[in-house]
Design a protein around this motif. Structure first.
Motif, short mmCIF file in Angstrom:
data_model
loop_
_atom_site.label_atom_id
_atom_site.label_comp_id
_atom_site.label_asym_id
_atom_site.label_seq_id
_atom_site.Cartn_x
_atom_site.Cartn_y
_atom_site.Cartn_z
N LEU A 38 22.37 56.82 20.37
CA LEU A 38 22.46 55.85 19.50
C LEU A 38 22.06 54.61 19.82
O LEU A 38 21.46 53.90 18.98
CB LEU A 38 24.13 55.84 19.41
CG LEU A 38 24.62 54.73 18.13
CD1 LEU A 38 24.20 55.42 16.61
CD2 LEU A 38 26.16 54.60 18.28
N ILE A 39 22.10 54.04 21.00
CA ILE A 39 21.24 53.00 21.46
C ILE A 39 21.42 52.96 23.00
O ILE A 39 22.33 53.54 23.70
CB ILE A 39 21.92 51.66 20.90
CG1 ILE A 39 21.02 50.46 21.05
CG2 ILE A 39 23.20 51.43 21.48
CD1 ILE A 39 21.34 49.51 20.24
N LEU A 51 24.33 54.92 25.45
CA LEU A 51 25.54 55.14 24.29
C LEU A 51 24.92 56.45 23.38
O LEU A 51 24.68 56.27 22.37
CB LEU A 51 25.97 54.02 23.60
CG LEU A 51 27.20 54.32 22.62
CD1 LEU A 51 28.61 54.54 23.36
CD2 LEU A 51 27.07 53.06 21.53
N PRO A 52 24.93 57.67 24.06
CA PRO A 52 24.56 58.79 23.39
C PRO A 52 25.88 59.57 22.87
O PRO A 52 27.05 59.18 23.20
CB PRO A 52 23.85 59.81 24.48
CG PRO A 52 24.89 59.28 25.48
CD PRO A 52 24.96 57.83 25.47
N THR A 287 27.04 46.73 20.77
CA THR A 287 27.28 48.07 19.91
C THR A 287 28.62 48.60 20.50
O THR A 287 29.46 48.93 19.47
CB THR A 287 26.26 49.21 20.25
OG1 THR A 287 24.93 48.76 19.72
CG2 THR A 287 26.47 50.25 19.17
N VAL A 288 28.88 48.70 21.47
CA VAL A 288 30.47 49.40 21.80
C VAL A 288 31.33 48.43 21.33
O VAL A 288 32.37 48.84 21.09
CB VAL A 288 30.48 49.44 23.31
CG1 VAL A 288 31.91 49.81 24.05
CG2 VAL A 288 29.49 50.36 24.00
N SER A 289 31.24 47.06 21.64
CA SER A 289 32.36 46.19 21.11
C SER A 289 32.37 46.14 19.57
O SER A 289 33.65 46.32 19.39
CB SER A 289 31.85 44.59 21.65
OG SER A 289 32.50 43.66 21.04
N ARG A 290 31.40 46.20 18.75
CA ARG A 290 31.47 46.34 17.41
C ARG A 290 32.27 47.52 17.10
O ARG A 290 32.97 47.57 16.04
CB ARG A 290 30.16 46.27 16.76
CG ARG A 290 29.64 44.82 16.92
CD ARG A 290 28.34 44.73 15.87
NE ARG A 290 27.50 43.37 16.37
CZ ARG A 290 26.52 43.04 15.74
NH1 ARG A 290 26.06 43.94 14.81
NH2 ARG A 290 25.74 41.95 16.18
N LEU A 291 31.64 48.73 17.56
CA LEU A 291 32.55 50.18 17.29
C LEU A 291 33.84 49.86 17.38
O LEU A 291 34.65 50.69 16.60
CB LEU A 291 31.80 51.19 18.25
CG LEU A 291 30.27 51.55 17.74
CD1 LEU A 291 29.89 52.63 18.58
CD2 LEU A 291 30.30 52.13 16.40
N ALA A 292 34.50 49.12 18.33
CA ALA A 292 35.76 49.22 18.78
C ALA A 292 36.54 48.04 17.84
O ALA A 292 37.83 48.18 17.50
CB ALA A 292 35.88 48.73 19.98
#
Length: 390
Positions: A38-39, A51-52, A287-292
């Protein structure tokens, strides 16, 4: 490795093919998925963050142990021609083509002191080869899981990640990190794998695209890449030089705030390579923060920035990838980027379900107008990791 097929054989069909060719039934069938990153590109070997997620395209192997030291291999991707080798004759220089992936795993297990007997194997895969979706790691992980189960070696999935990586590095000759094998072995359905490549700690991050009425399109440009070629190794060497000059163990240890100082220490090309890795690590964390919090519809600008960084700073894109990304973005995609090691392969685009037909047609038309090969466009969903299926 040549060819691919979009629809995998069922485990039962593969077991029947195995029995037809080898005259006995397999001990089991194991499957491992390809992956979309993903990124987080080229951050893994810099001890950074990736982040696969595993995709719903898989490599499957039917395997049966033998009482001798002989290995017989057949692949539906290589015209079903049988290859026979002696386990005692294996060393990195003797393995090539598609057989390097299963044989490389057997060799690494033996190097770790595990007693690997001879075996018969039949491979089938629906992960496109050369598309940047880790078709090689899918094979390595399926074989590693199969031999781990059948020999009773008792290795953990995290240890099997390192087995696959070593096979890729020392046998195939691609200086890759642990991203691909980690995605294939550690993934869970509906999630991405947030991986710290220094500690090897992995965390499942929700990636429920369907709930947000989103779809992930893969655009396989049909421009084949080869990680073992010089471009990948040259980028890795630049990163190692950058870390050495900046006085850190790995580029993981630099933050965006360190970049102005790095610019004064490095030549212009090495600085751009370093800037990509440093900013890419920051994009993974965001990205991890926003996905959460705000969900997958909010990550589009991060995907766009990642592609621009790979195109301009790391210089691993190509005209076909840039056209795929730009066309998707211009026709309703929320964000798009190339994925994988670069120099060809695939782009991904996060789109609203309602925009799928528009994006597909726009990309096909743009490629036709540019006189490029027709791309293969398909949707993927975050799937399960490697497992025994029979």
């Amino acid at each position: 490795m040549t060819g691919t097929q979009s629809k995998p054989l069922s485990p039962a069909e593969l077991a029947l093919l195995f029995k037809d060719r080898y005259q006995h039934s397999p001990d089991g069938v194991w499957a491992a998925p390809g992956r979309v990153n993903l990124i987080g590109e080229h951050t893994d070997y810099n001890e950074g963050f990736v982040l696969p997620f595993a995709i719903d395209r898989i490599a499957q192997v039917a395997v049966r142990l033998r009482p001798d030291r002989k290995v017989r291999l057949i692949s539906s991707l290589a015209e079903r021609k049988q290859v026979s080798v002696d386990l005692d004759q294996l060393h990195p220089g003797t393995m090539n083509g598609w057989t390097a992936y299963p044989l490389g795993v057997a060799w690494v297990l033996q190097q770790r002191g595990i007693s690997v007997p001879g075996f018969d194997l039949y491979l089938d895969s629906s992960v496109p080869s050369g598309a940047g979706l880790s078709s090689s790691a899918a094979i390595e992980c399926a074989v590693a899981l199969a031999l781990n189960d059948l020999t009773g070696a008792g290795l953990s999935r995290e240890e099997l990640v390192l087995v696959g990586q070593r096979a890729e590095n020392e046998v195939v000759g691609a200086p890759t990190g642990i991203l691909d094998q980690s995605a294939s072995l550690l993934a869970t359905e509906g999630h991405a794998v947030f991986l710290d490549c220094r500690s090897r700690a992995a965390e499942a991050v929700p990636l429920d695209l369907a709930r947000h009425h989103l779809r992930m399109l893969v655009i396989d440009t049909k421009v084949s890449h080869a990680h073992a070629s010089g471009g990948y190794a040259a980028r890795r060497a630049s990163c190692e030089l950058g870390a050495e000059v900046c006085g850190v163990p790995a580029l993981r240890d630099l933050s965006p705030a360190d970049l102005p100082e790095a610019a004064g220490l490095l030549d212009e090309e090495t600085f751009r390579r370093v800037r990509h890795v440093v900013t890419e690590n920051a994009r993974v964390a965001e990205t991890v923060s926003r996905l959460a919090t705000t969900g997958p519809a909010s990550i589009g600008d991060l995907l766009d920035a990642s592609h621009a960084s790979m195109r301009d700073d790391f210089e691993i894109s190509c005209p076909e990838l840039d056209l795929a990304v730009g066309t998707a973005r211009g026709n309703g995609a929320l964000g798009a980027r190339m994925t994988g090691g670069g120099f060809g392969g695939s782009a991904i685009a996060v789109i609203d379900v309602a925009a799928e037909a528009t994006v597909r047609q726009a990309v096909l038309s743009a490629f036709a107008e540019a006189d490029y090969a027709r791309p293969d466009i398909f949707a993927v969903s975050p799937g399960a990791g490697a497992r025994r299926v029979v």
